[in-house]
Design an enzyme around this catalytic site. Structure first.
Site, PDB file in Angstrom:
ATOM      1  N   ASP A   1       0.731  -1.021  -0.095  1.00 36.91           N
ATOM      2  CA  ASP A   1       0.113   0.056  -0.189  1.00 36.91           C
ATOM      3  C   ASP A   1       0.650   1.314   0.052  1.00 36.91           C
ATOM      4  O   ASP A   1       1.093   1.703  -1.112  1.00 36.91           O
ATOM      5  CB  ASP A   1      -1.030  -0.060   1.027  1.00 36.91           C
ATOM      6  CG  ASP A   1      -1.987  -1.102   1.134  1.00 36.91           C
ATOM      7  OD1 ASP A   1      -1.756  -2.038   0.377  1.00 36.91           O
ATOM      8  OD2 ASP A   1      -3.048  -1.198   1.785  1.00 36.91           O
TER       9      ASP A   1
ATOM     10  N   GLU B   1      -4.346  -6.750  13.474  1.00 38.11           N
ATOM     11  CA  GLU B   1      -3.910  -6.510  11.936  1.00 38.11           C
ATOM     12  C   GLU B   1      -2.475  -6.044  11.883  1.00 38.11           C
ATOM     13  O   GLU B   1      -1.576  -6.450  10.926  1.00 38.11           O
ATOM     14  CB  GLU B   1      -4.664  -5.423  11.283  1.00 38.11           C
ATOM     15  CG  GLU B   1      -4.324  -5.052   9.717  1.00 38.11           C
ATOM     16  CD  GLU B   1      -5.123  -3.870   9.112  1.00 38.11           C
ATOM     17  OE1 GLU B   1      -5.102  -3.957   7.693  1.00 38.11           O
ATOM     18  OE2 GLU B   1      -5.661  -3.206   9.851  1.00 38.11           O
TER      19      GLU B   1
END
Length: 777
Positions: free
Chosen positions: A523, A747
């Site tokens: 990302d 996460e």
């Protein structure tokens, strides 16, 4: 067209531009009866459905009555529920989950019993208790058990006294005859009956994303719970009956399916059981075994739990390796959460065709691909309850150790998504329930964009295991694996031979500190500050090198001589450290790096009224190696592409082990603390993501690499082994502490204080902590 005709056989990639599924009817009860029913709705707290394009769905909602009752149904980040997750789940026939909702503790359990031709029987038990013992005012709670059909099934409810359904009988082509029975509530752990108030609601199917709102909008406070000898209490109930005006002839809906829900309201603590019985299973002998309820259900649950514990220890040997009971419990929860997060999806994806010329995609409208199925694990039940390509390769590394057949099923479905070019979309948004959870800007997949080919990681593990079933699967899968790899190698080719470049970087907008590269999976990891066709991406080149190596090994095992002749020279060239050095070794940085049009002189500065705007200073961007020390820099090490005697191995171990750069007490940082991008926002509304936080998937690759080099003779063997031991202790220790403190796997983890960050539960690749504990790489 029937479902079996619409699916392609796993073999050659389809040439009509359409995706195709694993193999004909692979999900049907005739082929895989024990997998037909499952907890394949990971986005709801508890529900089951069939692996079918038009499934029969079941689910649970609940509400605690009081001042502001909240209806619970789908897993949400901000609903205040938690911790929650599966204590046990074997991926097949049994699971036990605990959910904390304020003062309540819910336990949901299920067991499947095989038999017949339609997937067998199953039973649920839901137990609701106060979270703390000695609670004085016991709450009143409603459980809502529902069944949803998609237009073809017939449901016939039989109602008893006071709105209680005796049972729901039904029929469909895939399930044959079946029956649901909701048993009367009892006290937990025994058969003492408890008084329940009942409401029933029956309507046409409003659409799966609207189930919660449909129930919520119809609840009203007309109802009273009146146990004998106790004061009545008001509760929110469903004002319904079995006089359903929308019904057509023969009691069926108008082609849109049915939504039938039974509400039972009881004083805590209590247990309720729901039993599903298949007509063919009953006729085939299950009737003689007795209804799977009460003491029989208790016995079955305990038997499965004990079998799970034994199999878990036999598979991962944590107790034998000296890990603590707390670490063993973490490992069981990690595995169970991953298996309990496996979903079955069916629907059409939106795809923007590859126009072959970058920058021209705005002129073309996205197209709906034909409907396809996907059997896959998901990263997060609350935030990402759908299939992600690069996540799934990591998921299957763990699933594979537990049940290789599940991995073959999942890989077969993913490879069934190949289009004629050999492309697979990185994010699969299939079906209404998946689509409603996705921001509109992420709905469209772009056929020019790749994703790391992590599915080759479990393929490589299959090759090492020499399991005949795995090899038979790989023989059928090889044409698609070959097509997928060839598409990646060709479509992402870089500006010079044997270099590669991620297509699909963000445009250099004035609001972005560094344009993101979503296809890479990393990302916002810093790349060249000014995107251009001159870029060379190190991580992508390493993924392609790994892919070529695995494909050659597979072709050799399968005797595919033509493929060996084609891929062998490519694998050798990509494996050449001399060529890797020429393309990616940055002498001025002392590490491997990306290359592109870049400057470090970029900053976000306030510029009213536009907010934060990127300012580019001096030196101006020029073609150079990108100074962004972090995970990308380590990829030749992470994917074990370096010889143990390589002169580059030492410098990579240096930066890995240096706390000024990548080392933290909680695992390896994604970006060096010394980087100017470390911890920096990418825009006013875009906090750092892969800019310092500790991620378990890459730390797992690092542990595997250190373990690998620690067992190979070379000048760095002892150091690699020591770093492996220390990094493993840091990663496992922190995940355990955060799990004990919060009840969740997360996460990502802060490199500063170790706290869990991002979404939770994240029992996708964070579950790799179990393989790290087992030292299984």
């Amino acid at each position: 067209m029937e479902r079996g005709e619409r699916r392609g056989r796993l073999g050659a990639a389809p040439r009509d531009g359409k995706a195709a599924a694993a193999w004909p009817d692979s999900s049907s009860p005739a082929v895989t009866p024990d997998l037909f029913w499952g907890t394949y709705r990971p986005h709801v707290y508890f529900g089951m459905k069939t692996r079918s394009p038009q499934p029969l769905l079941t689910g649970l909602m609940w509400a605690q009555h009081g001042t502001t009752p909240k209806l619970r149904h789908t897993c949400e980040q901000g609903d205040g529920v938690g911790p929650y997750g599966w204590e046990f789940h074997d991926g097949l026939s049994f699971g036990r989950q605990h959910i904390q909702d304020g003062a309540l503790r819910l336990t949901t359990e299920f067991v499947k019993r095989p038999g017949g031709q339609h997937g067998g029987d199953w039973s649920w038990r839901v137990t609701v208790e106060p979270q703390a013992s000695g609670t004085s005012a016991l709450p009143l709670v409603s459980l809502f058990f529902y069944v949803v059909t998609d237009g073809k099934e017939v449901l016939v409810p039989e109602v008893g006294a006071k709105g209680q359904l005796k049972f729901i009988s039904g029929h469909s082509s895939e399930l044959g005859d079946f029956r649901f029975t909701l048993l009367a509530p009892t006290s937990p752990g025994n058969t003492t009956p408890k008084y329940g108030s009942y409401n029933v609601f029956w309507s046409s199917n409003p659409g799966l994303p609207l189930l919660t709102e449909t129930v919520k909008s119809r609840l009203n406070s007309w109802f009273q719970h009146r146990p004998p000898g106790a004061s009545p209490e008001r509760y929110l109930g469903l004002p319904g009956s079995l006089k359903w005006e929308d019904r057509g002839p023969n009691g069926q809906g108008q082609g849109q399916g049915q939504f039938l829900i039974q509400q039972v309201t009881v004083k805590v603590p209590f247990s309720v059981e729901l039993v599903f019985e298949s007509g063919s299973a009953q006729a085939g002998g299950n009737q003689a075994l007795g209804q799977l309820a009460g003491s029989l259900l208790t016995q079955a649950l305990e038997s499965h739990a004990e079998a799970f514990r034994e199999r878990f220890e036999k598979t991962f040997q944590l107790e034998k390796k000296g890990l603590s009971p707390e670490e063993q419990a973490l490992g069981q929860a990690a595995l169970s959460g991953l298996l309990g997060g496996i979903g079955y999806f069916y629907g059409q994806g939106l795809v923007l065709p590859d126009m072959k010329v970058e920058g021209s995609e705005q002129k073309v409208a996205p197209a709906l691909f034909p409907p396809v199925p996907l059997f896959t694990a998901v990263p997060s039940r609350s935030f990402f309850p759908r299939g992600f390509l690069w996540d799934e390769g990591f998921h299957q590394l763990l699933v594979q150790r537990w049940d290789p057949r599940l991995t073959r099923e999942a890989l077969g479905h993913w490879l069934g998504l190949l289009n004629a070019d050999g492309w697979i979309g990185r994010e699969q948004v299939l079906g209404d329930e998946a689509r409603v959870r996705v921001p509109s800007e992420f709905l469209v997949q772009r056929a020019a964009h790749a994703n790391p080919p992590t599915l080759l990681l479990p393929v490589a593990h299959m090759l090492e295991g020499h399991d005949p079933a795995d090899l038979a699967f790989l023989r059928r899968a090889f044409p698609r694996l070959h097509a997928w790899f060839s598409w990646l190698h060709q479509s992402q080719a870089g500006p010079v031979p044997l270099s590669y470049r991620w297509r699909g970087r963000d445009s250099a907008l004035p609001t972005l500190l560094n344009p993101k590269t979503l296809p890479s999976g990393l990302d916002d990891y810093p790349r060249a500050s000014h995107p251009s066709a001159t870029e060379r991406h190190l991580d992508l080149r390493c993924w392609v090198a790994l892919g070529a190596r695995v494909l050659v090994q597979l072709a050799e095992q399968l005797g595919e001589a033509d493929a060996v002749a084609e891929l062998g020279p490519l694998a050798a060239s990509l494996g050449s450290e001399e060529i890797l050095d020429e393309l990616h070794w940055a002498p001025e940085l002392g590490v491997f790096a990306d290359f592109g049009n870049h400057t470090k002189a970029v900053h976000l500065k306030p510029r009213p009224p536009h907010g934060l705007v990127r300012v580019v200073g001096r030196p101006h961007p020029r073609l150079q190696y990108v100074d962004a020390l972090g995970y990308v820099s380590l990829f030749p090490l992470l994917l074990r592409l370096l010889d143990p005697h390589s002169s580059r191995l030492g410098p990579l171990l240096d930066v890995l082990a240096d706390s000024r750069h990548l080392w933290s007490p909680f695992g390896l940082r994604s970006l060096a603390a010394s980087s100017p991008f470390y911890g920096q926002r990418n825009s006013e509304h875009d906090p750092p993501y892969w800019r310092g936080a500790v991620w378990l998937n890459v730390n797992y690759l690092a542990l595997g690499a250190l373990h690998h080099y620690g067992h190979l003779k070379g000048p760095h063997q002892a150091r690699a082994a020591k770093l492996h031991s220390e990094l493993r202790a840091n990663v496992v220790g922190n995940v355990l502490r955060q799990y004990q403190a919060t009840g969740f796997l997360w996460e990502q983890y802060s490199d500063r204080d170790g706290r869990g960050m991002g979404c939770r539960p994240f029992q996708g690749w964070t579950s790799l902590v179990l393989l790290a504990m087992a030292e299984d790489y």
